[in-house]
Design an enzyme around this catalytic site. Structure first.
Site, PDB file in Angstrom:
ATOM      1  N   LYS A 147       4.302   5.275  -1.637  1.00  0.00           N
ATOM      2  CA  LYS A 147       4.396   6.731  -1.799  1.00  0.00           C
ATOM      3  C   LYS A 147       5.839   7.203  -1.650  1.00  0.00           C
ATOM      4  O   LYS A 147       6.235   8.201  -2.258  1.00  0.00           O
ATOM      5  CB  LYS A 147       3.490   7.447  -0.796  1.00  0.00           C
ATOM      6  CG  LYS A 147       2.007   7.365  -1.120  1.00  0.00           C
ATOM      7  CD  LYS A 147       1.203   8.236  -0.168  1.00  0.00           C
ATOM      8  CE  LYS A 147      -0.270   8.252  -0.544  1.00  0.00           C
ATOM      9  NZ  LYS A 147      -0.942   6.967  -0.299  1.00  0.00           N
ATOM     10  N   PHE A 164       0.820  -1.201   0.000  1.00  0.00           N
ATOM     11  CA  PHE A 164       0.000   0.000   0.000  1.00  0.00           C
ATOM     12  C   PHE A 164       0.861   1.260   0.000  1.00  0.00           C
ATOM     13  O   PHE A 164       1.760   1.398  -0.816  1.00  0.00           O
ATOM     14  CB  PHE A 164      -1.027  -0.050   1.136  1.00  0.00           C
ATOM     15  CG  PHE A 164      -2.135  -1.036   0.901  1.00  0.00           C
ATOM     16  CD1 PHE A 164      -3.071  -0.821  -0.103  1.00  0.00           C
ATOM     17  CD2 PHE A 164      -2.258  -2.197   1.646  1.00  0.00           C
ATOM     18  CE1 PHE A 164      -4.097  -1.733  -0.358  1.00  0.00           C
ATOM     19  CE2 PHE A 164      -3.280  -3.114   1.419  1.00  0.00           C
ATOM     20  CZ  PHE A 164      -4.201  -2.878   0.413  1.00  0.00           C
ATOM     21  N   SER A 165       0.627   2.188   0.936  1.00  0.00           N
ATOM     22  CA  SER A 165       1.232   3.527   0.836  1.00  0.00           C
ATOM     23  C   SER A 165       2.720   3.578   1.127  1.00  0.00           C
ATOM     24  O   SER A 165       3.335   4.638   0.974  1.00  0.00           O
ATOM     25  CB  SER A 165       0.496   4.506   1.755  1.00  0.00           C
ATOM     26  OG  SER A 165      -0.775   4.794   1.239  1.00  0.00           O
ATOM     27  N   THR A 166       3.327   2.472   1.489  1.00  0.00           N
ATOM     28  CA  THR A 166       4.783   2.449   1.512  1.00  0.00           C
ATOM     29  C   THR A 166       5.313   2.874   0.151  1.00  0.00           C
ATOM     30  O   THR A 166       6.371   3.489   0.032  1.00  0.00           O
ATOM     31  CB  THR A 166       5.299   1.049   1.896  1.00  0.00           C
ATOM     32  OG1 THR A 166       4.823   0.727   3.212  1.00  0.00           O
ATOM     33  CG2 THR A 166       6.814   0.985   1.900  1.00  0.00           C
TER      34      THR A 166
END
Length: 374
Positions: free
Chosen positions: A69, A65-67
């Site tokens: 980003k 997921f947002s890792t």
């Protein structure tokens, strides 16, 4: 650290991972760390797919997921280092359609710091629409900011990816996945471990995620909480194992998220701090700029107080709360970061999505490694 000390740290981490999995607290974990550009830890335990008894290997990609980003921010900074993008240039300079609805002066810096003001998704957005690049780019281009760009910060959970990803595409002519491979993952030798969307040929390698208490935690958020009402407005776009295990989702170029191994994520952050096998992604001066506090205070979507650099969160709990550390969490407990003070980078991926006390493994493992190098 000498070779014996490295082996001792590796052994302690392997033991902790085995304990977490054997206790039933975890299904599968990967942990990696670099110190001063050299591998320090590369360990894993548990299952990539328990139903088929497929073990989790150090080279198994795990959707985190947002890792991801942090990968997107790094890609933008590499382009900036090459003079291809400027933080204070309006996004509409690169992507003219983005200038609609009062966003003509909204800059790349605003996007990186979550201050642009368009964290919201359409209320009835579906998982299929989430994977439709053109449709979602049209949404963010046509969205009206909820606040004046630059005047406040609120986590752009999904929209971060389309805003910066389409900006990258307009500048380079490459899809975000192609640009990440060209400018970041292939130079670092992790072209087959660090991704936005997975190539078709790699889907079978990816781990299957399972729910711990993460989906239940999302359920506890009040329906009128900004994060739930605006960022993830319906269950189809909740960041759960059900979504992450969809083949179409894993194949989609979604730079708000990433699929990676822990060692690839740790290697990327190590190459921000210094050279890794002769490759350094950014100059020391740029790292100091992007990892310094750019905005600080209450986040309008998350409602807590946070310090953010240019695309990274600062002082994460797993990094000991220290402002000299920068990186990004992912839903369900994954994380990767760099600790400038120690020359240390750290990555953790997990196959069981958890929240709260159930996510303690990341803190315990990062503390163990940090203590070993302090």
């Amino acid at each position: 650290m000498n070779r014996r000390a490295n082996a001792d740290v590796q052994g302690r981490i392997e033991g902790l991972l085995a304990d977490f999995v054997e206790s039933g607290a975890e299904s599968g974990l990967q942990v990696a760390a670099y110190l001063d550009g050299e591998p320090l830890v590369d360990a894993c335990a548990g299952w990539a797919d328990r139903a088929t008894e497929r073990p989790l290997g150090p080279d198994t990609p795990v959707h985190s997921f947002s890792t991801g980003k942090g990968f997107t921010a790094t890609l933008v900074h590499v382009l900036a280092e090459r003079g291809l993008v400027d933080y204070d240039t309006p996004i509409a300079h690169y992507w003219p359609e983005f200038g609609a609805e009062g966003k003509e002066r909204a800059t790349v810096r605003h996007a990186l710091t979550h201050t642009l003001g368009i964290p919201q998704l359409p209320p009835a957005v579906t998982a299929a629409e989430l994977c439709d690049w053109d449709a979602m780019c049209a949404h963010v281009a046509g969205a009206r900011p909820l606040w004046e760009p630059g005047s406040a910060s609120g986590y752009h959970g999904w929209t971060f990816g389309w805003i910066l990803g389409e900006t990258v595409r307009r500048i380079t002519g490459l899809t975000p996945a192609e640009a990440l491979r060209t400018y970041v993952s292939e130079p670092l030798g992790v072209g087959d471990e660090l991704y936005f969307g997975l190539p078709e040929s790699e889907v079978a390698r990816a781990a299957s995620l399972v729910e711990g208490n993460w989906a239940a935690w999302l359920e506890t958020l009040p329906p009128d909480a900004p994060f739930r009402r605006l960022v993830v407005p319906n269950r189809e776009v909740w960041t759960t194992a059900e979504l992450a295990n969809r083949r179409a989702y894993l194949l989609s170029d979604l730079p708000a998220c990433g699929t990676t191994t822990a060692r690839a994520a740790a290697r990327m952050y190590a190459a921000l701090l210094g050279e890794v096998d002769g490759v350094r992604l950014l100059s020391p001066e740029r790292v100091a700029l992007v990892a310094d506090v750019a905005v600080e205070g209450k986040d309008r979507m998350l409602l807590g107080r946070y310090a953010k650099g240019l695309g990274y969160f600062l002082g994460l709990p797993e990094a000991g709360g220290e402002r000299t550390a920068f990186g990004h969490h992912g839903s369900g407990g994954s994380i990767a970061f760099a600790d400038r003070e120690r020359g240390l980078s750290f990555g953790l991926t997990r196959t069981r999505l958890v929240a709260g006390e159930a996510a303690a493994a990341a803190r315990v493992l990062a503390d163990e490694i940090r203590a070993a190098v302090s």
